[in-house]
Design a protein around this motif. Structure first.
Motif, PDB file in Angstrom:
ATOM      1  N   ASN A 138      -2.279  -0.583  -0.054  1.00 36.34           N
ATOM      2  CA  ASN A 138      -2.673  -0.157  -1.394  1.00 36.34           C
ATOM      3  C   ASN A 138      -3.890   0.763  -1.373  1.00 36.34           C
ATOM      4  O   ASN A 138      -4.473   1.037  -2.415  1.00 36.34           O
ATOM      5  N   GLY A 139      -4.282   1.242  -0.191  1.00 34.20           N
ATOM      6  CA  GLY A 139      -5.422   2.134  -0.073  1.00 34.20           C
ATOM      7  C   GLY A 139      -5.011   3.568   0.166  1.00 34.20           C
ATOM      8  O   GLY A 139      -4.005   3.836   0.826  1.00 34.20           O
ATOM      9  N   VAL A 140      -5.809   4.510  -0.373  1.00 34.45           N
ATOM     10  CA  VAL A 140      -5.542   5.937  -0.188  1.00 34.45           C
ATOM     11  C   VAL A 140      -6.083   6.389   1.171  1.00 34.45           C
ATOM     12  O   VAL A 140      -7.256   6.172   1.484  1.00 34.45           O
ATOM     13  N   VAL A 141      -5.218   7.016   1.976  1.00 35.29           N
ATOM     14  CA  VAL A 141      -5.628   7.539   3.272  1.00 35.29           C
ATOM     15  C   VAL A 141      -6.007   9.006   3.164  1.00 35.29           C
ATOM     16  O   VAL A 141      -6.977   9.454   3.774  1.00 35.29           O
ATOM     17  N   ASP A 142      -5.226   9.756   2.386  1.00 38.84           N
ATOM     18  CA  ASP A 142      -5.450  11.198   2.268  1.00 38.84           C
ATOM     19  C   ASP A 142      -5.001  11.656   0.892  1.00 38.84           C
ATOM     20  O   ASP A 142      -3.838  11.477   0.536  1.00 38.84           O
ATOM     21  N   ASP A 143      -5.905  12.192   0.119  1.00 40.18           N
ATOM     22  CA  ASP A 143      -5.541  12.805  -1.160  1.00 40.18           C
ATOM     23  C   ASP A 143      -6.190  14.176  -1.284  1.00 40.18           C
ATOM     24  O   ASP A 143      -6.486  14.643  -2.386  1.00 40.18           O
ATOM     25  N   SER A 144      -6.418  14.811  -0.149  1.00 39.29           N
ATOM     26  CA  SER A 144      -7.150  16.074  -0.136  1.00 39.29           C
ATOM     27  C   SER A 144      -6.419  17.211  -0.848  1.00 39.29           C
ATOM     28  O   SER A 144      -7.049  18.173  -1.291  1.00 39.29           O
ATOM     29  N   GLN A 145      -5.102  17.131  -0.970  1.00 40.21           N
ATOM     30  CA  GLN A 145      -4.350  18.194  -1.630  1.00 40.21           C
ATOM     31  C   GLN A 145      -3.850  17.782  -3.008  1.00 40.21           C
ATOM     32  O   GLN A 145      -3.023  18.486  -3.594  1.00 40.21           O
ATOM     33  N   LEU A 146      -4.347  16.689  -3.520  1.00 38.67           N
ATOM     34  CA  LEU A 146      -3.962  16.233  -4.857  1.00 38.67           C
ATOM     35  C   LEU A 146      -4.869  16.888  -5.900  1.00 38.67           C
ATOM     36  O   LEU A 146      -6.094  16.742  -5.825  1.00 38.67           O
ATOM     37  N   PRO A 147      -4.305  17.611  -6.875  1.00 40.50           N
ATOM     38  CA  PRO A 147      -5.137  18.211  -7.941  1.00 40.50           C
ATOM     39  C   PRO A 147      -5.653  17.108  -8.861  1.00 40.50           C
ATOM     40  O   PRO A 147      -5.007  16.751  -9.855  1.00 40.50           O
ATOM     41  N   LYS A 148      -6.795  16.606  -8.542  1.00 42.03           N
ATOM     42  CA  LYS A 148      -7.275  15.365  -9.176  1.00 42.03           C
ATOM     43  C   LYS A 148      -7.644  15.540 -10.649  1.00 42.03           C
ATOM     44  O   LYS A 148      -7.816  14.539 -11.356  1.00 42.03           O
ATOM     45  N   ASP A 149      -7.759  16.774 -11.103  1.00 42.01           N
ATOM     46  CA  ASP A 149      -8.069  16.963 -12.516  1.00 42.01           C
ATOM     47  C   ASP A 149      -6.856  16.635 -13.389  1.00 42.01           C
ATOM     48  O   ASP A 149      -7.005  16.350 -14.588  1.00 42.01           O
ATOM     49  N   ARG A 150      -5.666  16.617 -12.794  1.00 42.41           N
ATOM     50  CA  ARG A 150      -4.477  16.363 -13.604  1.00 42.41           C
ATOM     51  C   ARG A 150      -3.509  15.370 -12.980  1.00 42.41           C
ATOM     52  O   ARG A 150      -2.665  14.823 -13.662  1.00 42.41           O
ATOM     53  N   PHE A 151      -3.608  15.169 -11.687  1.00 44.13           N
ATOM     54  CA  PHE A 151      -2.712  14.264 -10.983  1.00 44.13           C
ATOM     55  C   PHE A 151      -3.447  12.969 -10.629  1.00 44.13           C
ATOM     56  O   PHE A 151      -4.614  12.996 -10.234  1.00 44.13           O
ATOM     57  N   SER A 152      -2.722  11.867 -10.754  1.00 42.24           N
ATOM     58  CA  SER A 152      -3.241  10.590 -10.282  1.00 42.24           C
ATOM     59  C   SER A 152      -2.100   9.775  -9.702  1.00 42.24           C
ATOM     60  O   SER A 152      -0.938   9.978 -10.049  1.00 42.24           O
ATOM     61  N   ALA A 153      -2.436   8.877  -8.791  1.00 41.61           N
ATOM     62  CA  ALA A 153      -1.409   8.039  -8.166  1.00 41.61           C
ATOM     63  C   ALA A 153      -2.021   6.692  -7.856  1.00 41.61           C
ATOM     64  O   ALA A 153      -3.218   6.579  -7.585  1.00 41.61           O
ATOM     65  N   GLU A 154      -1.177   5.686  -7.885  1.00 41.68           N
ATOM     66  CA  GLU A 154      -1.642   4.355  -7.547  1.00 41.68           C
ATOM     67  C   GLU A 154      -0.544   3.572  -6.841  1.00 41.68           C
ATOM     68  O   GLU A 154       0.642   3.850  -7.015  1.00 41.68           O
ATOM     69  N   ARG A 155      -0.995   2.590  -6.087  1.00 41.37           N
ATOM     70  CA  ARG A 155      -0.080   1.688  -5.379  1.00 41.37           C
ATOM     71  C   ARG A 155      -0.785   0.332  -5.366  1.00 41.37           C
ATOM     72  O   ARG A 155      -1.289  -0.134  -4.359  1.00 41.37           O
ATOM     73  N   LEU A 156      -0.798  -0.295  -6.532  1.00 36.63           N
ATOM     74  CA  LEU A 156      -1.689  -1.419  -6.775  1.00 36.63           C
ATOM     75  C   LEU A 156      -1.419  -2.618  -5.870  1.00 36.63           C
ATOM     76  O   LEU A 156      -2.333  -3.250  -5.378  1.00 36.63           O
ATOM     77  N   LYS A 157      -0.180  -2.969  -5.646  1.00 41.24           N
ATOM     78  CA  LYS A 157       0.123  -4.176  -4.882  1.00 41.24           C
ATOM     79  C   LYS A 157       0.644  -3.848  -3.489  1.00 41.24           C
ATOM     80  O   LYS A 157       1.199  -4.712  -2.812  1.00 41.24           O
TER      81      LYS A 157
END
Lengths: 114, 115
Positions: free
Chosen positions: B52-71
């Motif tokens: 459930n942890g983020v390893v790499d989000d360097s190419q995610l446009p964080k101003d508009r994109f979000s992602a989660e994997r809670l469990k």
């Protein structure tokens, strides 16, 4: 310079011929290399992977790797119309330190005509 | 063995609207990826999860994109607000471990059209 670059297509070959698909990569530390096939409207599926210099054969497919030249290729022998698809080259840019992140080329469209 | 499940298969929205995509990886696969594939291009990694942890989000446009994997199992990718250039296929992929790319499998993708 693109990190992973494939020969521009589309590539058209007659049925029964050898199709040759080429890929170059920029990161000299790359350790693992993959070829995916993607039919129109479908998701990519892995067809070959190669880690060591030289050739690796699987049925009609042969992957060739030359790390010194930063070049990887895919040969398809006895091409069939069912091989018509986009072929994607993918590279693990930094070996075991990249957590498995793949960088893809733009793909080469292959058409095999009867 | 069930594959990577994604939904919806298609989505059409107008620009500035929001949208969410869902992915359920292969059972037991700890590593989950979201890729964006624009027509005529290869897939581009947006985000990689390990459990459930983020390893790499360097190419995610964080101003508009979000992602989660809670469990640590299924995942959701959201875009808010969408732009025309977000029109693409969003592919989810999973593998048992990071680096086990020979065991990486893709879902069928969600085709997004932003009008």
């Amino acid at each position: 310079q693109k990190e992973v670059e494939q020969n521009s297509g589309p590539l058209s070959v007659p049925e029964g011929a050898i199709a040759s698909l080429n890929c170059t990569y920029s990161d000299r530390g790359s350790q693992s290399f993959f070829w995916y096939r993607q039919y129109s409207g479908k998701s990519p599926e892995l067809i070959m992977f190669i880690y060591s210099n030289g050739d690796k054969e699987d049925g009609r497919f042969t992957a060739q790797l030359n790390k010194a030249s930063q070049y990887v290729s895919l040969l398809i022998r006895d091409s069939q119309p069912s091989d018509s698809a986009t072929y994607l080259c993918a590279v693990d840019p930094a070996g075991g330190t990249s957590y498995g992140k793949l960088t893809f080329g733009q793909g080469t469209i292959l058409t095999v005509h009867p | 063995e069930a594959g990577v499940a994604q939904s919806p298969r298609y989505k059409i929205i107008e620009k500035r609207q929001s949208v969410a995509f869902w992915c359920n990886p292969i059972s037991g696969h700890a590593t989950l990826y979201w890729y964006q594939q624009i027509l005529g291009q290869g897939p581009k990694l947006l985000i990689q999860f390990q459990n459930n942890g983020v390893v790499d989000d360097s190419q995610l446009p964080k101003d508009r994109f979000s992602a989660e994997r809670l469990k640590g199992v299924d995942s959701t990718l959201k875009i808010q607000p969408a732009k025309l250039e977000d029109s693409a296929v969003y592919l989810c992929a999973s593998s048992p471990l990071p680096g086990a790319n020979e065991k990486l499998f893709f879902g069928s993708g969600t085709q997004l059209s932003v009008l």
